[in-house]
Enzyme design. Structure first.
Site, PDB file in Angstrom:
ATOM      1  CB  THR A  79      56.608  32.529  50.752  1.00 41.70           C
ATOM      2  OG1 THR A  79      55.543  32.975  49.912  1.00 41.70           O
ATOM      3  CG2 THR A  79      56.107  32.284  52.159  1.00 41.70           C
ATOM      4  CB  SER A 217      59.161  34.974  43.411  1.00 37.72           C
ATOM      5  OG  SER A 217      58.466  33.783  43.196  1.00 37.72           O
ATOM      6  CG  HIS A 219      55.713  31.984  40.607  1.00 35.60           C
ATOM      7  ND1 HIS A 219      54.371  32.254  40.659  1.00 35.60           N
ATOM      8  CD2 HIS A 219      56.190  32.224  41.845  1.00 35.60           C
ATOM      9  CE1 HIS A 219      54.053  32.638  41.886  1.00 35.60           C
ATOM     10  NE2 HIS A 219      55.146  32.632  42.624  1.00 35.60           N
ATOM     11  CB  CYS A 345      48.729  34.880  48.209  1.00 36.57           C
ATOM     12  SG  CYS A 345      49.947  34.971  46.907  1.00 36.57           S
TER      13      CYS A 345
HETATM   14  N1  PLP Z   1      55.838  39.018  47.840  1.00 42.01           N
HETATM   15  C1  PLP Z   1      55.014  39.541  46.922  1.00 42.01           C
HETATM   16  C2  PLP Z   1      54.950  41.032  46.749  1.00 42.01           C
HETATM   17  C3  PLP Z   1      54.191  38.716  46.144  1.00 42.01           C
HETATM   18  O1  PLP Z   1      53.377  39.250  45.239  1.00 42.01           O
HETATM   19  C4  PLP Z   1      54.265  37.309  46.343  1.00 42.01           C
HETATM   20  C5  PLP Z   1      53.383  36.403  45.594  1.00 42.01           C
HETATM   21  O2  PLP Z   1      52.332  36.785  45.112  1.00 42.01           O
HETATM   22  C6  PLP Z   1      55.159  36.820  47.308  1.00 42.01           C
HETATM   23  C7  PLP Z   1      55.929  37.702  48.031  1.00 42.01           C
HETATM   24  C8  PLP Z   1      55.311  35.354  47.532  1.00 42.01           C
HETATM   25  O3  PLP Z   1      56.102  34.793  46.499  1.00 42.01           O
HETATM   26  P1  PLP Z   1      56.080  33.234  46.199  1.00 42.01           P
HETATM   27  O4  PLP Z   1      54.788  32.941  45.520  1.00 42.01           O
HETATM   28  O5  PLP Z   1      57.254  33.013  45.292  1.00 42.01           O
HETATM   29  O6  PLP Z   1      56.249  32.530  47.487  1.00 42.01           O
END
Ligand code: PLP
Length: 406
Positions: A79, A217, A219, A345
């Site tokens: 994010t 990312s 995780h 999310c």
């Molecule tokens: N972009 C994509 C394609 C994602 O799938 C996600 C999380 O599900 C994110 C960005 C956001 O990542 P983070 O959870 O590390 O903030």
């Protein structure tokens, strides 16, 4: 009505939302959470130990992406990386070219909310954002990018950035990033890809992709939550998002989380060991899951790209007629399966997912019933057998309880 099924063993099929920390990453992190706790900005030996570990982790992570260590900036995850590049590209453009012409960012209608909602902030900054449409499998047609760039020319708007995701988090479709990046570069426009779902799951090389910036990312590949990185190609610099002590070469201030950086490097190394072999194995199990669910359950269709070479191996995604996706996920949980509907999310929202609607599913009797099963690397035949029993049963039950057709 009898319960939807036995809970034992509980199957975690929500790996696209997050993955458990790998024991190897935990082991690598532990010294930096305990005795080697130093602030990497310091001078004494405890600080220097931490700084060495941080730079080693950065170099190892960068190498696995085909990048140089100095091109990788640590962030709190996908994010932050996405928001930083969007805002940074607009500010960079204005720093270089002044503020007299309108500035635009081009992205796609199926991006993660980190990008789509990130674009709202661009509008507050006086820039605009154009979302490219996708076809029924979730792919951006390169011709539509060329068309949007022509439109910008005609309208006298400067495009500061094109940002298209590498792999979609809801349906697993892989976009043709090398072609899209080349089209941008032919017009001298920098290109970013959100590779959060791809890194650690398919081979990702910044040169092969031809991108100037890339988000990842930890995780999503068994590293720690709350840590990630933004790759910025040498020579492509954007202004900082946060100001402070000047860490991360002055671009992202704040004391670095050394343990998490070390965990991210260890997890990515592990994920990249036999990446292609694992992808083949998981992809074959995913295919068996999809075909069995379709065979056993009427009123269900697969979503996303049908070509297995152009989708993530671990994601099985469906759309179910006359089913409330939220209810389905609750029933699956009770039956011993962790799954997701739409984007993890945005759970809690009863709106159809923006990805599904962008792919043309506008019929409400279909588009509220999305299901995503995202498999772990170590998924077994037995797990697939259990999913093939539990998922059709829960879909049927959710259909009865959703009451859409009554
Ligand atoms: N972009 C994509 C394609 C994602 O799938 C996600 C999380 O599900 C994110 C960005 C956001 O990542 P983070 O959870 O590390 O903030």
């Amino acid at each position: 009505m009898s319960d939807a099924g036995s809970q034992d063993p509980y199957i975690y099929a929500d790996n696209a939302a997050t993955t458990p920390l790998s024991p190897r990453a935990l082991e690598a992190m532990t010294p930096y959470l305990t005795e080697s706790f130093g602030n990497p900005g310091g001078i004494h030996r405890i600080a220097r130990d931490a700084a060495c570990a941080l730079e080693d982790a950065r170099a190892r992570t960068a190498e696995l992406l085909g990048a140089h260590a100095h091109e990788l900036y640590l962030t709190s995850g996908g994010t932050e990386s996405d928001n930083w590049i969007l805002q940074g590209a607009v500010r960079r453009h204005r720093d270089l070219h002044g503020t007299s012409r309108p500035v635009r960012v081009i992205t796609s209608a199926v991006e993660h909310h980190a990008v789509l909602h990130g674009c709202r902030r661009l509008r507050e900054m006086g820039a605009d954002a154009v979302m490219l449409p996708v076809d029924g499998s979730g792919r951006v047609d390169p011709a539509s990018l060329s068309g949007a760039l022509d439109d910008a020319d005609r309208e006298g708007a400067d495009v500061a950035l094109v940002s298209i995701m590498l792999a979609n988090n809801e349906v697993g479709t892989i976009e043709d990033i090398p072609v899209l990046a080349r089209i941008s570069h032919e017009r001298g426009i920098p290109f970013h890809t959100d590779a959060v779902q791809a890194v650690g799951h398919i081979p990702v090389d910044v040169d092969e992709l031809g991108v100037d910036a890339l988000s990842l990312s930890a995780h999503k590949f068994h590293g720690p939550r709350g840590t990630g990185a933004l790759y910025l190609r040498d020579g492509f610099s954007i202004p900082p998002m946060v100001e402070g002590g000047g860490q991360e070469r002055g671009l992202r201030s704040g004391t670095q989380d050394v343990a998490s950086a070390v965990g991210m490097a260890a997890a990515l190394e592990e994920a990249c060991e036999d990446l292609e072999g694992r992808a083949r194995r998981v992809g074959a199990l995913r295919d068996r899951l999809v075909s069995t669910v379709l065979e056993r359950t009427p009123g269900v269709r697969p979503t996303g790209e049908p070509d297995p070479h152009r989708r993530l191996p671990s994601i099985a995604s469906f759309i179910c007629h006359d089913v409330d996706g939220e209810l389905l996920v609750v029933l699956l949980d009770r039956a011993g399966v962790a799954a997701a509907t739409g984007s993890a999310c945005s759970t809690g929202s009863t709106e159809p997912s923006h990805v599904i609607t962008a792919m043309g599913w506008d019929d409400p009797s279909w588009n509220r019933g999305t299901l995503r099963l995202s498999l772990a690397d170590d998924v077994t035949d037995r797990d697939i057998d259990l999913l093939c029993e539990r998922v059709p049963r829960c879909i049927e039950r959710a259909r009865l309880l959703s009451g859409f057709s009554r």
